[in-house]
Design an enzyme around this catalytic site. Structure first.
Site, PDB file in Angstrom:
ATOM      1  N   ASP A  86      66.038  21.526  59.870  1.00 31.61           N
ATOM      2  CA  ASP A  86      65.940  21.479  58.416  1.00 31.61           C
ATOM      3  C   ASP A  86      65.347  22.773  57.863  1.00 31.61           C
ATOM      4  OD1 ASP A  86      65.961  19.856  55.878  1.00 31.61           O
ATOM      5  OD2 ASP A  86      63.822  20.300  55.986  1.00 31.61           O
ATOM      6  N   GLU A  88      70.504  23.882  58.812  1.00 30.53           N
ATOM      7  CA  GLU A  88      70.678  23.764  57.375  1.00 30.53           C
ATOM      8  C   GLU A  88      70.184  25.077  56.780  1.00 30.53           C
ATOM      9  OE1 GLU A  88      69.125  21.382  53.438  1.00 30.53           O
ATOM     10  OE2 GLU A  88      67.790  21.959  55.061  1.00 30.53           O
TER      11      GLU A  88
END
Length: 622
Positions: free
Chosen positions: A300, A351
């Site tokens: 993330d 991401e």
């Protein structure tokens, strides 16, 4: 390794199974506690077995800053914390950073737990994963928030023993290849969706036990479903009872105040240049891969780890005078190197929203070594386009075609994720232009475009049946929508589209070069029609045509590279999917005619706001 070797490798950032040393371990009839707090003035263990603060267990510190104590009174299942006297004299209760389980909220104590040595029965899956890899395999991911997919009969989040009985059959029925979970590591606040962690080795109590999740993963593998988890190595929750300023100094976070504080998310940033932090984080990633047999990790907020000015607060340039976070860059390369050396067929997904750093290039080429990155640019462009009134789409046709300029610069996942259906952005169905009928038609068209466009696929839960409202983390999906005929047909369409993707190698065999893609016409702005061909390495092809206006186009003619008899294999406007077509286009023979650079043409009726995909049923001589 000996304790001496454990400490040495920890200190140089090379201890990648740190949980075997730090944390709590059963040793010779007692439990041994070890915690790293190098600048603490004192550390004690408190818990059920010490009557908490009434009889604290004193720990002893070694030269590496690790505190250690043994208890004959501690028992598995007991709750415990560390009572840390910080530098300066402040006394705080802290979690065990290495705990594998924590008590049910609102409590925050760690739990003494001996993890079972599971006898896994997923050998066929693991062998196939090793043999076939994933780059040239279909990857179609269903993204799930475990706490809100479906509630139990009492309105509580399902545990993974319950999800095994409900979610896995649904994944199989809907023809997904993988499921990806938003963070399953311990976090104290549902509102964070799991992205502000306190326990990097601890399984979130809300979702059951570590054993339940192991059994869930095994059951997924037996049903040919891969399992991915989200992981957050860039920042952590700033709660005082967690990792924050653990010993009174910057232990896990940067010493510089502005670098340590993440103003955007109200969190603290890991000091990615610190050796001990590298050992801690890489050990966490490997723990989830090895103990739970997961098939991939989505990292993330990679941009926050790569750029010093990504956050909203003040920042200082690096020694070269630019905005690169050099520690973050080197950590991510090291992370991927370590994981790929040990588990080359585990997917590493980033991401990441910028285009300046080569994310999926290999380490030898100066890249970060990820396998895939989310294509945030494509997602933003395409959603903006499909929200627009079709009357004006011809003027923004570049939003659809621009991705072909860079699509093979990286290995991409085309993600319609949770981030796109919250905070007033509207659900996927509600984003679409028009009345209810046209919204569903637009959504079918969009999903077909996603499937046919090069790149792996991801769709957030609820979007598969056209949920109307945004996702709510504290409530289950709107399953009652499926009482509506249009939602039922949307779900049926997604199910068949997923199977269509798996069945056609053209859509996934070559996702990383123009060997698998041929643009037929990306310039038809006036009609707002896009067409291209997807190819595999055996010579098979699919002709993909997308009509992005609600105007049916009879006798639509397009050039094709191969003479033959063509058969329509997907029409998004079929009645069974919620459209108005009762029958497919008839099988059609190409005609000899010049069309741009092609010597043969194919003519057919292109459905309004629909996609039409064709395959060659029989090749003819040119």
């Amino acid at each position: 390794m000996s304790n001496k070797d454990e400490l040495y490798t920890f200190g140089i950032g090379e201890n990648f199974h740190l949980q075997n040393y730090l944390g709590v371990h059963s040793e010779n009839g007692s439990f041994c506690f070890r915690v790293w707090a190098p600048n603490a003035e004192n550390v004690q263990v408190i818990g059920d077995f010490t009557d908490w603060r009434n009889r604290p267990l004193q720990m002893n510190k070694n030269q590496a800053g690790v505190w250690e104590a043994n208890s004959l009174d501690a028992r598995e299942g007991d709750l415990y914390k560390y009572l840390v006297t910080r530098k300066g004299g402040q006394v705080v209760e802290k979690i065990d950073p290495m705990a594998v389980y924590m008590e049910r909220r609102p409590g925050t104590a760690s739990v003494i737990k001996v993890l079972r040595n599971k006898k896994w029965e997923d050998g066929l899956w693991m062998g196939r994963r090793k043999r076939l890899g994933f780059q040239k395999r279909p990857i179609n991911i269903y993204e799930v928030h475990a706490g809100s997919w479906k509630k139990d009969d009492f309105g509580h989040p399902m545990t993974f023993s319950q999800l095994k009985d409900y979610l896995i059959p649904y994944l199989v029925e809907m023809n997904y290849t993988h499921v990806e979970f938003m963070p399953l590591m311990a976090h104290p606040l549902d509102m964070s969706w799991g992205y502000q962690l306190m326990g990097y080795f601890a399984f979130e109590h809300t979702y059951g036990t570590p054993e339940e999740f192991q059994d869930f993963v095994e059951a997924c593998h037996k049903n040919n479903i891969g399992v991915l988890v989200d992981w957050v190595p860039g920042h952590f929750i700033q709660n005082d009872d967690a990792l924050a300023y653990f010993d009174g100094t910057a232990t896990y976070e940067y010493q510089n105040h502005d670098r340590a504080h993440n103003y955007r998310w109200g969190a603290l940033n890991f000091d990615l240049g610190k050796n001990q932090v590298q050992s801690f984080l890489i050990s966490s990633a490997l723990f989830w891969i090895e103990h739970y047999h997961i098939d991939g990790i989505r990292v993330d907020a990679v941009s926050n780890m790569l750029y010093l000015d990504y956050d909203e607060g003040p920042w200082e340039a690096n020694q070269f005078g630019d905005n690169r976070n050099l520690e973050g860059y080197h950590f991510l390369r090291k992370l991927n190197k370590v994981i790929k050396e040990r588990h080359p067929n585990v997917m590493m997904i980033a991401e990441e929203s910028t285009a300046s750093t080569p994310i999926t290039k290999d380490l030898e080429s100066g890249g970060l070594g990820f396998d895939f990155k989310w294509n945030m640019g494509w997602m933003n462009d395409i959603l903006r386009f499909y929200e627009e009134d079709p009357l004006y789409r011809q003027y923004d046709f570049n939003l659809v075609t621009f991705s072909f300029m860079y699509i093979f610069n990286e290995n991409f996942v085309l993600a319609f994720s949770h981030d796109e259906v919250v905070h007033g952005k509207k659900s996927m169905m509600h984003k679409m232009w028009g009345d209810r009928y046209n919204q569903f038609a637009g959504l079918r068209n969009l999903y077909a475009y996603q499937m046919c466009h090069p790149g792996k696929k991801l769709l957030f839960m609820g979007s598969e049946f056209g949920q109307f409202l945004e996702w709510k983390y504290n409530d289950q999906l709107e399953w009652e929508n499926l009482n509506d005929d249009m939602n039922q047909k949307m779900q049926r369409y997604t199910k068949q589209l997923n199977q269509f993707y798996k069945d056609h190698k053209c859509l996934w065999r070559i996702d990383d070069s123009f060997d698998g893609l041929e643009i037929i016409d990306a310039d038809n702005k006036s009609e707002t029609v896009l067409s291209f061909i997807r190819k595999d390495d055996k010579g098979d092809l699919l002709l993909c045509v997308f009509n992005m206006t609600p105007v049916e186009r009879p006798n639509f003619t397009i050039g094709v590279p191969q003479a033959g008899i063509y058969e329509e294999v997907l029409n998004t406007e079929m009645e069974e999917f919620g459209g108005v077509w009762k029958n497919h286009n008839p099988v059609t023979k190409t005609q000899v005619a010049t069309w741009k650079d092609y010597d043969h043409t194919l003519s057919f009726t292109l459905p309004a706001l629909g996609a039409s995909v064709w395959r060659i049923k029989r090749r003819l001589r040119k």
